[in-house]
Design an enzyme around this catalytic site. Structure first.
Site, PDB file in Angstrom:
ATOM      1  CE1 TYR A  57      -3.402  -2.666   0.735  1.00 18.53           C
ATOM      2  CE2 TYR A  57      -4.630  -0.652   1.117  1.00 18.53           C
ATOM      3  CZ  TYR A  57      -4.716  -2.045   0.660  1.00 18.53           C
ATOM      4  OH  TYR A  57      -6.030  -2.787   0.770  1.00 18.53           O
TER       5      TYR A  57
ATOM      6  CE  LYS B 105       2.087 -18.146  -2.299  1.00 22.12           C
ATOM      7  NZ  LYS B 105       1.356 -19.428  -2.422  1.00 22.12           N
TER       8      LYS B 105
ATOM      9  CG  ASP C 119      -1.726 -20.328  -0.992  1.00 18.95           C
ATOM     10  OD1 ASP C 119      -1.110 -20.431   0.216  1.00 18.95           O
ATOM     11  OD2 ASP C 119      -1.108 -20.870  -1.723  1.00 18.95           O
TER      12      ASP C 119
ATOM     13  CG  ASP D   2      -7.985  -4.797   1.738  1.00 16.61           C
ATOM     14  OD1 ASP D   2      -8.950  -4.372   2.205  1.00 16.61           O
ATOM     15  OD2 ASP D   2      -8.086  -4.798   0.365  1.00 16.61           O
TER      16      ASP D   2
ATOM     17  CG  ASP E  53     -13.671  -7.128   1.985  1.00 18.40           C
ATOM     18  OD1 ASP E  53     -13.453  -6.316   2.969  1.00 18.40           O
ATOM     19  OD2 ASP E  53     -14.022  -6.575   1.034  1.00 18.40           O
TER      20      ASP E  53
HETATM   21  C1  IPM Z   1     -10.403  -1.110   3.776  1.00 17.84           C
HETATM   22  C2  IPM Z   1     -10.608  -0.593   2.686  1.00 17.84           C
HETATM   23  C3  IPM Z   1      -9.422   0.398   2.213  1.00 17.84           C
HETATM   24  C4  IPM Z   1      -8.175  -0.446   2.104  1.00 17.84           C
HETATM   25  C5  IPM Z   1      -9.534   1.014   0.878  1.00 17.84           C
HETATM   26  C6  IPM Z   1     -10.822   1.866   0.929  1.00 17.84           C
HETATM   27  C7  IPM Z   1      -8.247   1.865   0.671  1.00 17.84           C
HETATM   28  O1  IPM Z   1     -10.875  -1.588   1.643  1.00 17.84           O
HETATM   29  O2  IPM Z   1     -10.222  -0.320   5.003  1.00 17.84           O
HETATM   30  O3  IPM Z   1     -10.153  -2.353   4.081  1.00 17.84           O
HETATM   31  O4  IPM Z   1      -7.907  -1.267   1.277  1.00 17.84           O
HETATM   32  O5  IPM Z   1      -7.559  -0.803   3.235  1.00 17.84           O
HETATM   33 MN    MN Z   2     -10.614  -3.644   2.497  1.00 18.90          MN
END
Ligand code: IPM
Ligand code: MN
Length: 352
Positions: A142, A189, A221, A245, A249
């Site tokens: 990032y 990884k 993975d 990240d 999710d």
């Molecule tokens: C999160 C979001 C952010 C990230 C984006 C919006 C930059 O997806 O907080 O997980 O990737 O960190």
């Molecule tokens: Mn995210």
């Protein structure tokens, strides 16, 4: 106690869900004799529209001068569809994380018995899941060197980590594991990436300081697969920025709704608390968004930033009650009556 809280509502549904968290927090403050000063500041697309910067210096000042930050969401479709936009709301988020030194993103995943059927995963797999990701938030790909070569026809992003960055994140992981089931999983990884090998080597060297913690090392993975197969087998997981990240999710699917999961970002300056969901522009202004993730983020704030555990637990208790009694927004309703964002907030306040 006097609580100084920076309030960054942001974009999309941010202002609506934040409003409910403020109502609930004020009700808690009243009940437990605290006073809250809400310090409003702008961020995201809202701040770009107003001052041309998604994380203006004035907002940073407000954050630095507060004891905690409650954050809504950022992002606006007008930027998503314009790859050549010079400033983007997301840059504000990254700038904020960096400037506030928020190197550890704490993302819990748990299930609510009353919502177990909302998850697309089989009930028997996910029952009792209670895990926490500690995602490194201010390093890695990032923030690494990036650019174009070859007349713009080749692009690169680099993932860089220093031992120092790994140590401070892993330390939080070990400490959290000590408070929980003393199980820590380092996700990397290391079979391919040099940065992952430094992660693994560094975490291995820290094991001796926490002899009670049982550490496992797993490739990202494989974790992606096992996380939805056997979420119960995990407790505390530490990982670098991009892996975290993606995996967080994925993990949110276990709970059945993105609208429920809170998070905290902690580091060297003021801690920040925010729902894991985004700005959900399609729902903005409609009073339909689920405010619970933001309200549960406020609970995390009471507990982590102010050590007010009873206050935090009361919030969690009334949230559980609302779920049990189906006082929920349309994303969680089972086809029967659903409630608006503000009605859910009002109901929680009345229970407090
Ligand atoms: C999160 C979001 C952010 C990230 C984006 C919006 C930059 O997806 O907080 O997980 O990737 O960190
Ligand atoms: Mn995210």
């Amino acid at each position: 106690m006097e609580l100084n809280i920076a309030l960054l509502a942001g974009d999309g549904i941010g202002p609506e869900v934040i409003e409910q968290a403020v109502k609930v927090s004020n009700a808690i403050a009243k009940k437990f004799n605290h006073s809250i000063n809400w310090n409003h500041a702008i961020t995201g697309a809202d701040a770009i529209d107003k001052v041309g910067d998604p994380y203006p210096d004035e907002t940073h000042e407000v954050c630095m001068n507060s004891d905690a930050i409650l954050f809504g969401a950022i992002g606006h479709p007008k930027f998503d569809n314009n790859p050549s936009a010079k400033v983007r709301p997301e840059q504000g988020l990254l700038k904020m994380r960096k400037k506030l030194g928020l190197f550890a993103n704490v993302r819990p995943t748990f299930t609510f018995p009353s919502l177990i059927d909302k998850s697309p995963l089989k009930k028997e797999r996910i029952l009792g899941t209670d895990l926490v990701f500690l995602r490194e938030l201010t390093g890695g790909i990032y923030f690494g060197e990036r650019g174009r070569r070859n007349n713009g026809n080749t692009a690169f992003d680099t993932c860089t980590y220093s031992r120092h960055e790994i140590v401070r994140l892993a330390k939080k992981g070990f400490e959290l594991a000590m408070k929980r089931s003393k199980k820590l999983c380092c996700v990397d990884k290391a079979n391919v990436l040099e940065s992952s090998r430094l992660w693994r080597e560094t975490v291995q060297s820290m094991e001796k300081d926490y002899p009670e913690v049982k550490v496992s090392y797993e490739f990202v993975d494989a974790v992606a697969m096992r996380l939805v197969q056997w979420p119960n087998s995990y407790d505390v997981l530490i990982t670098e920025n991009l892996f975290g990240d993606i995996l967080t999710d994925e993990a949110s699917v276990i709970s059945g709704s993105m609208g429920l999961m809170p998070s905290a970002s902690i580091g060297t300056e003021t801690s920040l608390f925010e729902p894991i969901h985004g700005s959900y522009p399609q729902a903005a202004g409609k009073n339909i968004a689920n405010p619970l993730a933001t309200i549960l983020s406020a609970a995390m704030m009471f507990e982590d930033a102010f050590q007010l555990k009873k206050e935090a637990n009361l919030i969690r208790e009334v949230v559980n009650k609302s779920l049990e009694q189906s006082i929920v927004t349309e994303d969680l309703s089972d086809g029967n009556k659903s409630y608006s964002t503000s009605e859910v907030g009002d109901w929680l306040v009345s229970k407090i």
